[in-house]
Design a protein around this motif. Structure first.
Motif, PDB file in Angstrom:
ATOM      1  N   THR A 276       1.202  -1.130   0.249  1.00 40.32           N
ATOM      2  CA  THR A 276      -0.044  -0.020  -0.051  1.00 40.32           C
ATOM      3  C   THR A 276       0.945   0.967  -0.105  1.00 40.32           C
ATOM      4  OG1 THR A 276      -1.540  -1.171   1.432  1.00 40.32           O
ATOM      5  CG2 THR A 276      -2.285   1.457   1.283  1.00 40.32           C
ATOM      6  N   THR A 277       1.936   1.192   0.650  1.00 40.95           N
ATOM      7  CA  THR A 277       2.558   2.256   0.913  1.00 40.95           C
ATOM      8  C   THR A 277       3.363   2.502  -0.472  1.00 40.95           C
ATOM      9  OG1 THR A 277       3.395   2.063   3.034  1.00 40.95           O
ATOM     10  CG2 THR A 277       4.591   3.562   1.733  1.00 40.95           C
ATOM     11  N   ARG A 278       4.079   1.792  -1.279  1.00 40.82           N
ATOM     12  CA  ARG A 278       4.419   1.605  -2.824  1.00 40.82           C
ATOM     13  C   ARG A 278       3.515   2.133  -3.609  1.00 40.82           C
ATOM     14  NH1 ARG A 278       9.142  -1.142  -4.661  1.00 40.82           N
ATOM     15  NH2 ARG A 278       9.938  -0.812  -2.369  1.00 40.82           N
ATOM     16  N   ILE A 279       2.000   1.765  -3.311  1.00 36.72           N
ATOM     17  CA  ILE A 279       1.345   2.072  -4.333  1.00 36.72           C
ATOM     18  C   ILE A 279       0.663   3.818  -4.101  1.00 36.72           C
ATOM     19  CG2 ILE A 279      -1.255   2.510  -5.082  1.00 36.72           C
ATOM     20  CD1 ILE A 279      -1.007  -0.399  -4.468  1.00 36.72           C
ATOM     21  N   HIS A 280       0.994   3.914  -3.123  1.00 38.02           N
ATOM     22  CA  HIS A 280       0.925   5.705  -2.783  1.00 38.02           C
ATOM     23  C   HIS A 280       1.905   6.421  -2.727  1.00 38.02           C
ATOM     24  CE1 HIS A 280      -3.025   6.111  -0.432  1.00 38.02           C
ATOM     25  NE2 HIS A 280      -2.666   4.586   0.786  1.00 38.02           N
ATOM     26  N   LEU A 281       3.122   6.037  -2.768  1.00 38.07           N
ATOM     27  CA  LEU A 281       4.287   6.532  -3.352  1.00 38.07           C
ATOM     28  C   LEU A 281       4.771   6.566  -5.032  1.00 38.07           C
ATOM     29  CD1 LEU A 281       6.840   7.589  -2.550  1.00 38.07           C
ATOM     30  CD2 LEU A 281       8.455   5.448  -3.348  1.00 38.07           C
ATOM     31  N   LEU A 282       3.785   6.092  -5.498  1.00 37.89           N
ATOM     32  CA  LEU A 282       4.228   6.110  -7.207  1.00 37.89           C
ATOM     33  C   LEU A 282       2.731   6.729  -7.841  1.00 37.89           C
ATOM     34  CD1 LEU A 282       5.606   3.014  -8.069  1.00 37.89           C
ATOM     35  CD2 LEU A 282       6.734   4.983  -8.806  1.00 37.89           C
ATOM     36  N   THR A 283       2.166   6.606  -6.912  1.00 38.58           N
ATOM     37  CA  THR A 283       0.334   7.624  -7.253  1.00 38.58           C
ATOM     38  C   THR A 283       0.755   8.863  -7.300  1.00 38.58           C
ATOM     39  OG1 THR A 283      -1.069   5.369  -6.746  1.00 38.58           O
ATOM     40  CG2 THR A 283      -2.012   8.330  -7.082  1.00 38.58           C
ATOM     41  N   ARG A 284       1.473   9.127  -5.988  1.00 39.52           N
ATOM     42  CA  ARG A 284       2.027  10.874  -6.085  1.00 39.52           C
ATOM     43  C   ARG A 284       3.167  11.238  -6.943  1.00 39.52           C
ATOM     44  NH1 ARG A 284       2.235   9.576  -0.469  1.00 39.52           N
ATOM     45  NH2 ARG A 284       3.670   9.216  -0.626  1.00 39.52           N
ATOM     46  N   GLN A 285       4.261   9.930  -7.822  1.00 39.63           N
ATOM     47  CA  GLN A 285       5.105  10.363  -8.671  1.00 39.63           C
ATOM     48  C   GLN A 285       4.238  10.713 -10.157  1.00 39.63           C
ATOM     49  OE1 GLN A 285       7.935   7.770  -8.538  1.00 39.63           O
ATOM     50  NE2 GLN A 285       8.709   8.168  -5.860  1.00 39.63           N
ATOM     51  N   ILE A 286       3.719   9.812 -10.164  1.00 37.48           N
ATOM     52  CA  ILE A 286       2.559   9.617 -11.617  1.00 37.48           C
ATOM     53  C   ILE A 286       1.000  10.682 -11.325  1.00 37.48           C
ATOM     54  CG2 ILE A 286       1.288   8.137 -13.715  1.00 37.48           C
ATOM     55  CD1 ILE A 286       3.419   5.299 -12.225  1.00 37.48           C
TER      56      ILE A 286
END
Length: 341
Positions: A276-286
């Motif tokens: 979940t943390t990885r998803i949040h991180l990449l969502t903010r980037q993309i």
């Protein structure tokens, strides 16, 4: 090999989509669906359907008076969901307003939820509503949401919502009871059936799978079986096989884009509780200006076979390279004036 007709394909595809095919014709029933319902009344057509399922997967749908139920693989239910399912069936069957009527089958949503809550006391009403909606509205399509029409002066009022219950609900209930009571089929599966079961539940196989040798030997036959439905294509790469569903168009969806990035970032894998943390991180980037639901990204990861989870560890599958490669090809094909999307 079975020679499927258009009505057969419609029935089989609906069973793959919803797990249910029912026989009552209503004013809203489409012409192709009417044809399929009438075709299913003929024993020869039922035999052809069963033959296709048997050859493909080694199992046939449950049939109660031309009402079909198909629960298989990931479509099978967890014990908690079974409890909600059975409690909902009991609640609906016992509703006085649905006794001996086929015309008006609209019931208050809260009435069903409260009845189920009295049986499933471990869940609150909000969670019960969510599970009933997931099962009977989204999955089986046996409840249709029904909201009353409001005038301008009523827009701010709290409005009770309703479900329009399928006239075939009791037939579905009998199919389900028969399914739950049936003994497990212990007949050995053929190599083709084992591969097809894996493709249906996972949508892909990797070179490391124990089924890979069987796939290579029978891939032509397997591809032909799935192609008969007019929606599936079997794509075989050097280290993966992917069952492509032509009814899915995920490539432009934001959750799918994030899912590709997440899967590509996993390396050898990460602990499941870090996903979940990885998803949040990449969502903010993309998509820094857009809120992309984590649940939809996780669904895209599993629906497209991008990751596998074992021993509380999430790692990418060989399918990831397929999508990354396609993205690179599409990027190279852009003209200088196109720029970034």
């Amino acid at each position: 090999m079975s020679n499927l007709r258009a009505t057969d394909r419609l029935i089989i595809n609906q069973l793959f989509n919803n797990g249910v095919f029912t026989r009552t014709i209503t004013p809203k029933t489409t012409g192709p669906m009417v044809d399929a319902i009438n075709a299913l009344k003929k024993p020869a057509n039922q035999q052809r359907l069963n033959s296709y399922f048997k050859n493909l997967l080694g199992v046939v749908p449950d049939n109660y008076q031309e009402n079909l139920l198909f629960l298989f693989g990931t479509q099978r239910l967890e014990p908690e969901a079974v409890h909600v399912l059975l409690a909902t069936i009991k609640a609906v069957i016992n509703l006085p307003e649905l006794q001996n009527t086929q015309s008006d089958r609209v019931v208050a949503t809260q009435t069903i939820i409260r009845q189920v809550h009295s049986e499933v006391v471990t869940l609150n009403e909000k969670e019960i509503r969510r599970q009933i909606t997931a099962l009977f509205v989204d999955r089986f399509a046996l409840f249709v949401p029904d909201l009353p029409d409001l005038g301008p002066s009523e827009q701010t009022q709290t409005v009770e919502d309703y479900w329009d219950v399928s006239p075939d609900f009791n037939y579905f209930a009998q199919c389900l009871v028969n399914h739950l009571q049936a003994q497990t089929d212990t007949q050995p599966l053929t190599a083709v059936q084992r591969v097809n079961r894996a493709l249906l539940t996972q949508r892909y196989l990797s070179r490391s799978s124990k089924l890979w040798p069987d796939l290579l030997v029978h891939k032509v036959e397997i591809a032909e079986q799935w192609a008969q439905l007019g929606r599936f294509d079997l794509e075989c790469g050097d280290d993966y096989a992917l069952l492509l569903d032509n009814t899915r168009q995920p490539s432009k969806a934001k959750p799918f884009v994030v899912a590709i990035a997440v899967a590509n970032s996993l390396g050898v894998g990460i602990p499941s509780d870090m996903l979940t943390t990885r998803i949040h991180l990449l969502t903010r980037q993309i998509f820094p200006e857009t809120d992309v639901p984590v649940g939809l990204v996780k669904q895209a990861l599993t629906d497209n076979g991008l990751v596998k989870e074992e021993n509380q560890y999430v790692s990418p599958t060989p399918i990831v390279s397929r999508f990354v490669m396609r993205t690179m090809v599409e990027q190279d094909a852009k003209t200088p004036d196109e720029g970034e999307a």
